[in-house]
Design an enzyme around this catalytic site. Structure first.
Site, PDB file in Angstrom:
ATOM      1  N   ASP A  92       0.866  -1.180   0.000  1.00 47.31           N
ATOM      2  CA  ASP A  92       0.000   0.000   0.000  1.00 47.31           C
ATOM      3  C   ASP A  92       0.907   1.236   0.000  1.00 47.31           C
ATOM      4  O   ASP A  92       2.077   1.161   0.387  1.00 47.31           O
ATOM      5  CB  ASP A  92      -0.882  -0.030   1.247  1.00 47.31           C
ATOM      6  CG  ASP A  92      -1.652   1.256   1.444  1.00 47.31           C
ATOM      7  OD1 ASP A  92      -2.402   1.635   0.539  1.00 47.31           O
ATOM      8  OD2 ASP A  92      -1.475   1.883   2.511  1.00 47.31           O
TER       9      ASP A  92
ATOM     10  N   ASP B 193      -0.074   5.316   0.711  1.00 45.49           N
ATOM     11  CA  ASP B 193      -0.222   6.320   1.770  1.00 45.49           C
ATOM     12  C   ASP B 193      -0.407   5.658   3.126  1.00 45.49           C
ATOM     13  O   ASP B 193      -1.310   4.843   3.318  1.00 45.49           O
ATOM     14  CB  ASP B 193      -1.402   7.243   1.470  1.00 45.49           C
ATOM     15  CG  ASP B 193      -1.366   8.497   2.325  1.00 45.49           C
ATOM     16  OD1 ASP B 193      -0.317   9.149   2.346  1.00 45.49           O
ATOM     17  OD2 ASP B 193      -2.375   8.801   2.981  1.00 45.49           O
TER      18      ASP B 193
END
Length: 341
Positions: A18, A20
């Site tokens: 992932d 952010d």
């Protein structure tokens, strides 16, 4: 001492990261990420940067990562726009008109999938695909509403209600999706996390036999991994909290838990949720009671607490000694708690 084949990098051939909250915060890389990604590559692991954001092309995302000194190529970026376009291509014949509510990056992915991107409802429009775009307005939603009400397949790239920015949480694609839900009474098929298509697309693009998902959100990253049938590592550099982990339902439970992404070059056995050497956790009077048998490692205690919490259903915690009280306070679970028993 851990065996070499116990390292996370030895157990998984691809890491689905992932962005952010896991790789960066806004425009800043999280400390240690760039070096860890480099070490993973040196060990032969394939890396995919996975984002629910459908507004940026893979090349732009890769360029942003390189600007943070993180090695990345466009082919290593997997976006919800790609997953949405792939889902459409599996359902529609080549050249079928698809109404796009989203950024030029989403238009490009739809066309790359062999479909024809349009902006207005009309004869022949068989599907609507919706992704985050700061320019989305009433006119775009109105065209989509007409097409959906006429029976078009509706695919949402993601349903994140908010989007993290330097100014705080702002409306995300899910907020716009909700407007169309209200207007049409329909439900979209979802391509991005927590649905499985995005992570499956990322794993396939890496040619992975066994991929590991790494993320900071239980409701998207970890839930997406569970939906896709993949193992996951939850990190505490973003949204996930110790209290949230204790209360996580079966669909949001990671296999591993770590402070940050740098744990990917550590032994997997040291990261696994469950009983931990140096801590004893029991259920007493409906709460989890922690006692140190030599350890002061708060994260190890959290791994042990989560294991028993998920098994027993109890999430209230207490400490049986001063070391446990200090560790719980460090985790924010019982700040300043006095020893009990």
């Amino acid at each position: 001492m851990s065996k070499p084949d116990d390292l996370v990098s030895s157990l998984y051939d691809a890491m689905l990261l992932d962005l952010d909250g896991t790789v960066y915060h806004g425009a800043r890389s999280i400390p240690g990420v760039a070096e860890t990604v480099r070490k993973l590559r040196e060990r032969g692991n394939r890396v995919r940067f996975v984002t629910n954001n459908a507004s940026k092309a893979p090349g732009e995302v890769a360029g942003n990562l390189r600007g943070m000194a993180i090695d990345a190529e466009a082919a290593e970026v997997s976006t919800s726009a790609q997953a949405g376009a792939r889902l459409l291509a599996e359902r529609l014949s080549a050249g079928t008109p698809v109404l796009v509510v989203g950024a030029p990056a989403l238009v490009a992915e739809v066309e790359a999938a062999g479909l024809r991107a349009v902006r207005e409802a009309g004869d022949g429009v068989a599907a609507v695909v919706q992704g985050h775009w700061t320019e989305t307005g009433w006119r775009h939603l109105a065209e989509a509403s007409v097409a959906i009400r006429a029976g078009a397949l509706w695919v949402a790239c993601n349903v994140d209600a908010t989007l993290p920015t330097e100014r705080g949480q702002l409306p995300g694609n899910g907020s716009m999706v909700m407007a169309l839900r209200t207007a049409t009474g329909a439900e979209p098929e979802v391509a991005g996390k927590p649905a499985a298509p995005l992570l499956r697309t990322a794993a396939a693009s890496a040619g992975a036999a066994r991929a590991l998902v790494v993320g900071d959100r239980l409701d998207t990253d970890i839930a997406g991994a569970v939906a896709a049938g993949l193992d996951s590592l939850a990190v505490l550099t973003g949204v996930a909290t110790p209290a949230g982990l204790l209360a996580a339902g079966p669909a949001e439970r990671p296999r591993y838990l770590a402070a940050d992404l740098t744990a990917l070059i550590e032994p997997a056995s040291a990261l696994a949720v469950g009983p931990r050497e140096g801590w004893r956790v029991t259920v007493d009077g409906g709460r989890l009671v922690a006692a140190s048998t030599g350890s002061t490692d708060a994260l190890d205690l959290l791994r042990a607490l989560c294991g028993l919490a998920w098994e027993s259903g109890h999430t209230e915690v207490g400490a049986a000694d001063d070391r446990a009280a200090l560790a719980l306070a460090e985790l924010g679970l019982a700040s300043g708690a006095a020893a009990i028993g």
